[in-house]
Write a protein that holds these residues in place. Sequence first.
Motif, short mmCIF file in Angstrom:
data_model
loop_
_atom_site.label_atom_id
_atom_site.label_comp_id
_atom_site.label_asym_id
_atom_site.label_seq_id
_atom_site.Cartn_x
_atom_site.Cartn_y
_atom_site.Cartn_z
N SER A 170 -1.24 -20.77 -43.39
CA SER A 170 -1.02 -20.15 -42.09
C SER A 170 0.37 -19.54 -41.99
CB SER A 170 -1.23 -21.19 -40.98
OG SER A 170 -0.96 -20.63 -39.71
N GLU A 171 1.36 -20.24 -42.54
CA GLU A 171 2.72 -19.71 -42.53
C GLU A 171 2.86 -18.52 -43.48
OE1 GLU A 171 5.16 -20.60 -40.48
OE2 GLU A 171 3.75 -21.99 -39.54
N LEU A 172 2.25 -18.61 -44.66
CA LEU A 172 2.35 -17.52 -45.63
C LEU A 172 1.63 -16.26 -45.13
CD1 LEU A 172 1.76 -19.48 -48.97
CD2 LEU A 172 3.93 -18.63 -48.07
N SER A 173 0.61 -16.45 -44.31
CA SER A 173 -0.12 -15.29 -43.79
C SER A 173 0.78 -14.40 -42.93
CB SER A 173 -1.34 -15.75 -42.98
OG SER A 173 -0.94 -16.39 -41.78
N LYS A 174 1.79 -15.01 -42.31
CA LYS A 174 2.72 -14.23 -41.49
C LYS A 174 3.49 -13.22 -42.35
CE LYS A 174 3.35 -18.10 -38.29
NZ LYS A 174 4.32 -19.07 -37.72
N LEU A 175 3.82 -13.62 -43.58
CA LEU A 175 4.51 -12.70 -44.48
C LEU A 175 3.60 -11.58 -44.92
CD1 LEU A 175 6.44 -15.27 -46.74
CD2 LEU A 175 7.24 -14.07 -44.70
N LEU A 176 2.31 -11.90 -45.15
CA LEU A 176 1.36 -10.88 -45.56
C LEU A 176 1.15 -9.86 -44.44
CD1 LEU A 176 -0.68 -9.75 -47.56
CD2 LEU A 176 -2.37 -11.36 -46.68
N VAL A 177 1.01 -10.32 -43.21
CA VAL A 177 0.83 -9.42 -42.07
C VAL A 177 2.05 -8.53 -41.89
CG1 VAL A 177 0.58 -9.33 -39.56
CG2 VAL A 177 -0.80 -10.93 -40.88
N TYR A 188 2.88 -12.01 -55.62
CA TYR A 188 3.03 -13.41 -56.00
C TYR A 188 2.53 -13.59 -57.43
CZ TYR A 188 2.41 -18.47 -56.10
OH TYR A 188 2.48 -19.80 -56.44
N ASN A 189 3.36 -14.20 -58.27
CA ASN A 189 3.03 -14.35 -59.70
C ASN A 189 2.69 -13.00 -60.34
OD1 ASN A 189 3.50 -17.07 -59.82
ND2 ASN A 189 1.36 -17.67 -59.58
N ASP A 190 3.48 -11.99 -59.99
CA ASP A 190 3.33 -10.64 -60.54
C ASP A 190 2.01 -9.99 -60.15
OD1 ASP A 190 5.82 -10.72 -61.85
OD2 ASP A 190 4.96 -11.80 -63.54
N THR A 191 1.34 -10.51 -59.13
CA THR A 191 0.08 -9.94 -58.67
C THR A 191 0.20 -9.54 -57.21
OG1 THR A 191 -1.16 -11.37 -60.18
CG2 THR A 191 -2.40 -10.36 -58.37
N PRO A 192 -0.11 -8.28 -56.86
CA PRO A 192 -0.08 -7.88 -55.45
C PRO A 192 -1.04 -8.73 -54.62
CG PRO A 192 -0.22 -5.96 -56.89
CD PRO A 192 -0.44 -7.16 -57.76
N VAL A 193 -0.58 -9.15 -53.46
CA VAL A 193 -1.37 -10.02 -52.60
C VAL A 193 -2.11 -9.17 -51.58
CG1 VAL A 193 -1.32 -11.93 -50.96
CG2 VAL A 193 0.26 -11.91 -52.91
N GLU A 194 -3.43 -9.15 -51.67
CA GLU A 194 -4.26 -8.44 -50.71
C GLU A 194 -4.84 -9.37 -49.66
OE1 GLU A 194 -7.17 -6.29 -52.91
OE2 GLU A 194 -5.70 -4.97 -53.89
N ASP A 195 -5.01 -10.63 -50.02
CA ASP A 195 -5.43 -11.65 -49.06
C ASP A 195 -4.85 -12.99 -49.54
OD1 ASP A 195 -7.29 -12.87 -50.99
OD2 ASP A 195 -8.53 -11.09 -50.62
N LEU A 196 -5.14 -14.04 -48.79
CA LEU A 196 -4.52 -15.35 -49.07
C LEU A 196 -5.20 -16.11 -50.20
CD1 LEU A 196 -3.86 -16.58 -45.43
CD2 LEU A 196 -2.24 -15.55 -47.03
N SER A 197 -6.25 -15.56 -50.78
CA SER A 197 -6.98 -16.29 -51.81
C SER A 197 -6.11 -16.57 -53.04
CB SER A 197 -8.24 -15.52 -52.23
OG SER A 197 -7.89 -14.26 -52.78
N ILE A 198 -5.20 -15.66 -53.35
CA ILE A 198 -4.36 -15.87 -54.53
C ILE A 198 -3.44 -17.08 -54.34
CG2 ILE A 198 -2.56 -14.28 -53.71
CD1 ILE A 198 -2.04 -13.55 -56.61
N PHE A 199 -2.95 -17.30 -53.10
CA PHE A 199 -2.18 -18.50 -52.81
C PHE A 199 -3.06 -19.73 -52.89
CE2 PHE A 199 0.37 -15.36 -50.25
CZ PHE A 199 1.49 -15.39 -51.05
#
Length: 205
Positions: A170-177, A188-199
């Motif tokens: 929930s906290e990390l989603s704020k950074l994505l938004v 994250y880990n050299d992969t672009p984050v499109e949704d929270l599934s990678i976390f």
Amino acid sequence: MKKVLAGVVITLTVILVYRSCVNDANDETILQENSMLIEQQIKNVSKLIVTEGHFAEVYTYADSKELFGPLLTADKKALVVVNADVTIAYDLSKIDFEIEKETKTLRIKNIPEPEIKISPDFEYYDVSADYLNQFEASDYNKIKRNVNASLLKKIDASSLKSNAQNRLLSELSKLLVLTNTMEWTLVYNDTPVEDLSIFNQNLVN
């Protein structure tokens, strides 16, 4: 006439150069403001996320000491009732991140591991020991180690860890938004984050 044309060309050149410098300065200002906004948001989420639980454990401890072979032993035993408060915490101030203004990228390099704290309260019942096999400090330490190991298994089987992970996401989603809104890229880990599934995959693994 040539002088007039030359003057016009020079004037237009000066105007274009000036506008270019102003635009570059504005772009740099916006980029700097965006970087500061991202840093501020990271500070806002850099807090201790704590999930709490309570567990009970009944543990029977027994130990036998051979005196003159297996036919004669000195025994000791105890019934231990344990009530434990458990906390799982993510210290988000330990997030390892990097802001790349040139590429408009927020790069998260590492997320801290959960910190599990067990605070047990031991109550001993039916404690008995033969004269030649008394309870010692090593016995109590062994009981504590065994109880903690048993409690860790219970914690793994409970929903406590998943609840803590959901609060982290929930906290990390704020950074994505935020990065999406500002047209930045969250990596994250050299992969672009499109949704929270990678976390989520990393937390499960």
